[in-house]
Every structure is written in C-alpha cells, then in structure tokens.
Scaffold this active site. Structure first.
Site, short mmCIF file in Angstrom:
data_model
loop_
_atom_site.label_atom_id
_atom_site.label_comp_id
_atom_site.label_asym_id
_atom_site.label_seq_id
_atom_site.Cartn_x
_atom_site.Cartn_y
_atom_site.Cartn_z
N ASP A 98 9.19 3.01 2.18
CA ASP A 98 8.00 3.80 2.47
C ASP A 98 7.72 3.68 3.97
O ASP A 98 7.13 2.71 4.43
CB ASP A 98 6.82 3.28 1.64
CG ASP A 98 5.54 4.09 1.88
OD1 ASP A 98 5.50 4.86 2.88
OD2 ASP A 98 4.59 3.95 1.10
N PHE A 119 0.86 -1.19 0.00
CA PHE A 119 0.00 0.00 0.00
C PHE A 119 0.89 1.23 0.00
O PHE A 119 1.62 1.48 0.95
CB PHE A 119 -0.96 0.06 1.20
CG PHE A 119 -1.87 1.25 1.10
CD1 PHE A 119 -3.04 1.20 0.36
CD2 PHE A 119 -1.52 2.46 1.68
CE1 PHE A 119 -3.85 2.31 0.21
CE2 PHE A 119 -2.33 3.60 1.54
CZ PHE A 119 -3.50 3.51 0.80
N LYS A 123 2.08 11.28 7.17
CA LYS A 123 1.24 11.01 8.34
C LYS A 123 1.71 11.76 9.59
O LYS A 123 1.45 12.94 9.72
CB LYS A 123 1.13 9.50 8.55
CG LYS A 123 0.37 8.85 7.37
CD LYS A 123 -0.21 7.50 7.67
CE LYS A 123 -1.22 7.12 6.59
NZ LYS A 123 -0.84 5.98 5.78
C1 LIG Z 1 -1.04 6.09 4.29
C2 LIG Z 1 0.08 5.57 3.48
C3 LIG Z 1 0.42 6.17 2.25
C4 LIG Z 1 -0.40 7.26 1.61
O1 LIG Z 1 -0.49 8.43 2.36
P1 LIG Z 1 -1.65 9.50 2.00
O2 LIG Z 1 -1.32 10.67 2.87
O3 LIG Z 1 -2.95 8.87 2.34
O4 LIG Z 1 -1.54 9.80 0.55
C5 LIG Z 1 1.52 5.67 1.58
N1 LIG Z 1 2.25 4.66 2.08
C6 LIG Z 1 1.95 4.06 3.24
C7 LIG Z 1 2.80 2.95 3.76
C8 LIG Z 1 0.84 4.48 3.98
O5 LIG Z 1 0.52 3.85 5.11
#
Ligand SMILES: *Cc1c(COP(=O)(O)O)cnc(C)c1O
Length: 404
Positions: free
Chosen positions: A227, A142, A256
C-alpha cells in the site's frame, strides 16, 4: 478567532457529522507549499492533505490539464472507451514498471479492489479452496475506512461498533519477518502492508525486513501487496518506497498524490496475473478511469518527474531530518522519517502533540498530530531549502516550549 472563522467552524459543527477534529483554521486559498486562511494569514502546509498535494497546491500544469479536459469530456463510464484512459495506462505502467492497471477513485477503493483481486487469484490460480483465502496484514495498519478495511484494523476507534466484520484476515506485528513466516499457510493469498506505516506515526521497519518479506512471499506463492497510497509517488525520496528496499511488490496501490490533490484518483498496479483474473462485470466503478481523472493523473505524474520533485524530496527530506535532529529540546523523544515523510515523537510528559500543532499554527505552520504524541511533517515535495530552514526555526522554538 474572528467572527467569520467562528461562524464557519460553528456551521460545520452544527450540520456536519463530527468525524474530524480540525485545527481551528479556515483555509480559502493555496499555492505551492503555502495556504492562506480567510483572514489572509499565510501558512506553510506541513501536512499536504495527508500527502495528496505532494506536487504543491493548485499546481498550474495540473490545473490547466483539468480545465482543458473538463471543457472536452468528463465522464463516459467504462461502458465506452475514452481517449485518456489508454495513455494514462501506458504512462503509469512505463513509469512504475507495472504490467496491468486498474483505475479507481479513493485509496480505500484501491485497497478493496486489491483484496478482491488477490482472493480471486488465490482461488483461480493458486488453487485455494473457495471461501478459504487468507490475507495477512500488520498491527497498527492504516488502509482506509471501508467496512472491509476497518474490519482488519487494530485501532479501537476505527472499529468500535462498526461490526460485524468480514473474516479472512490475520494480523501480525509490523517489521517482524519471522511472524510472517509463521502466519503463512497454504491458504494465504497475500500479505498487505505499508512500506512505512503512515497513520501509525511514520513507523519505519527494521533494515532488511522487506528483503525477507519478499523472499517469504515468493517462496510461498503469496502476493506481496504494498500500500503505497501515502509512501508512493516521491514522498519518501524515491518514486516508490519499495525502491529503498530493492524489492518489487506483486501489487502496488497508489492514490493521494496520483492526482496532485485535484480529484480522487487511485490505482491498483500489478506485475503479473492478479488483475488478469478480473473478467467483464466482475468489478467496476462508475467514475474509475474517467477521462477527467486520467487527464489530471497524467499531468500529476508528468510534473512529478519533469520538475524533479522526487529528487527534491530526497534532498530536502535529508535536510529537514538533520535539522530536526539538531533541535535540542527535552520534549522530543525521537525524530524519524524518510524523504519528506517525517515525524517528531514527543515524550509523554511533554503534553499532547495537538497543543504543539496549535502553537505551530500561530507561527505560520500547519502540521497534524497523530496518536497523541506524534507530530507528522510532510510538506509538498516542491519545498525549497530556505523554506525548510524557515520551518525548522519555528519548529525549534515551538518544541522547546512546555505544554504539559
Ligand atoms: C490515506 C490512505 C489510504 C486511504 O485513502 P483514501 O483516499 O482516504 O480512501 C489507504 N492507505 C494508506 C496507506 C493511506 O495513507
């Protein structure tokens, strides 16, 4: 549900796109680990807005920084310098040991920016023929919701009827270093991966996986892009999840909790020349690096370290995990996690995780199901031992019920 709650829910349903299926609670206030609904009921937040409010709801110091900055200057665009960007760069680089920073807004934008940057690096530094760069990603990843990103998702829900998608991505199983070795070609510019797969249900790779991944990437001149939008900034009990593995990524993505939930702030951090390939006019964002975002992020990073939240995540996470393991319930297939990134996976016969989350709501805990069978638990990093125990009591009594 009371009349007013039904009204909020119905109005959302009437006017809004139905791209979410929220639990039936309407929140109107938050403080630390707690949130309150419109009727004054209090809940322990075990989702933390998918780990964006790691510092706790409405942290007073982040709030003060935001209000103070909003009075002075909010947005300049990058057409001009502002007096918050440089200190933000300095502070985040010092904290994470990075050499270069690219500020963006949402997490997905940070991912997109990293993809663009590693491709450019591939053509201009590694010498990949133009248009042939390959990026390796993992099944069940994700990384966000943009068209570029969902194109390499393996979740049918996220992809169906949104194509056609961009080429140049190769998908391998998560946690399988041999598959990575096999997938790398001379045109591979990067391996993009989550240290722990969050949305997939808090999936930890086998021990030693990232050591092998790091070696493979180094040997083959492939950028390792971690990520850490969800795992980073203390969530797993270390500043960055890579530290559990004793490795360093070439490119690290944060989002986040970078703003403590006040404002969308994300960043691409690099250890090397990847971001150095971007020249004026080649990439940008109207809001990226704005003074309000920088002031908020500076405060969010400061409280994380000054208030010992990372150490607390390690300590309370261990307590929470032990407590979950002690729950004797036939419904539980596995509990897992690291730091305060935890999950309870239910047996298929136990019924949908959603029903357990709804039952937890009735007991004063907000948690979110993922993939039918998994309840994820990720409270703010400021949670205390008493609050962990309070949550465990309620989880134990809920998980021993049968919703099949
Ligand atoms: C939440 C998340 C994203 C995307 O972030 P948004 O601010 O919703 O675009 C990307 N990678 C990971 C691992 C995430 O948990």
């Amino acid at each position: 549900m009371s009349a007013s709650v039904i009204d909020f829910v119905a109005t959302e349903a009437r006017f809004g796109a139905h791209n979410y299926e929220p639990i039936g609670v309407v929140l109107s206030r938050g403080e630390g680990v707690w949130v309150w609904d419109t009727e004054g009921n209090r809940y322990l937040d075990c989702l933390s807005a998918y780990s964006a409010v790691s510092q706790g709801h409405c942290h007073p110091k982040i709030l003060a920084a935001m209000v103070e900055q909003a009075h002075r200057l909010t947005l300049t665009s990058r057409a001009f310098h502002n007096d918050q960007l440089a200190p933000f760069y300095e502070e985040i680089a010092a904290l994470t040991g990075s050499h270069k920073v690219l500020p963006m807004n949402s997490g997905a934008e940070a991912v997109e920016s990293a993809i663009k940057s590693v491709r450019k690096w591939g053509y201009e530094v590694k010498g990949v023929p133009d248009g042939h760069a390959e990026i390796i990603v993992c099944a069940n990843n994700f990384h966000g919701r943009t068209l570029g990103i969902v194109g390499f998702s393996t979740d049918p829900d996220t992809r169906a009827h949104f194509g056609p998608f961009a080429p140049g991505f190769k998908i391998i199983p998560f946690g399988d270093a041999a598959a990575l070795a096999e997938a790398i070609t001379p045109n591979t510019v990067a391996f993009l991966v989550e240290p722990i797969q969050g949305e997939a249900g808090v999936i930890l790779p086998p021990a030693g996986y990232f050591t092998e991944v790091r070696e493979l990437c180094t040997t083959n001149n492939v950028m390792l892009v971690l990520d850490e939008i969800q795992t980073g900034l203390g969530r797993t009990g270390k500043l960055l999840a890579e530290q559990h593995e004793g490795i360093e990524a070439d490119v690290t993505l944060l989002g986040k909790a970078l703003s403590g939930g006040f404002y969308p702030v994300s960043a691409v951090l690099s250890n090397n020349d990847v971001l150095g390939t971007l020249r004026p006019g080649q990439h940008g964002s109207t809001f990226g690096g704005n003074p309000l975002a920088c002031a908020v992020a500076r405060a969010a990073l400061r409280v994380l370290t000054e208030e010992g939240m990372i150490e607390n995540a390690a300590r309370q996470g261990a307590r929470f995990l032990e407590g979950l393991k002690d729950i004797r319930a036939n419904t539980i297939r596995e509990v897992r996690g690291r730091g305060l990134m935890l999950a309870v996976e239910l047996h298929p016969e136990a019924g949908r995780a959603r029903h357990y989350c709804e039952a937890l709501q009735g007991m004063g805990i907000l948690a979110k199901d993922t993939h039918e069978q998994t309840i994820r638990i990720a409270p703010p990093l400021v949670i205390t031992s008493d609050q962990v125990d309070w949550a465990l009591e309620r989880l134990a009594s809920t998980l021993t019920q049968d919703f099949s």
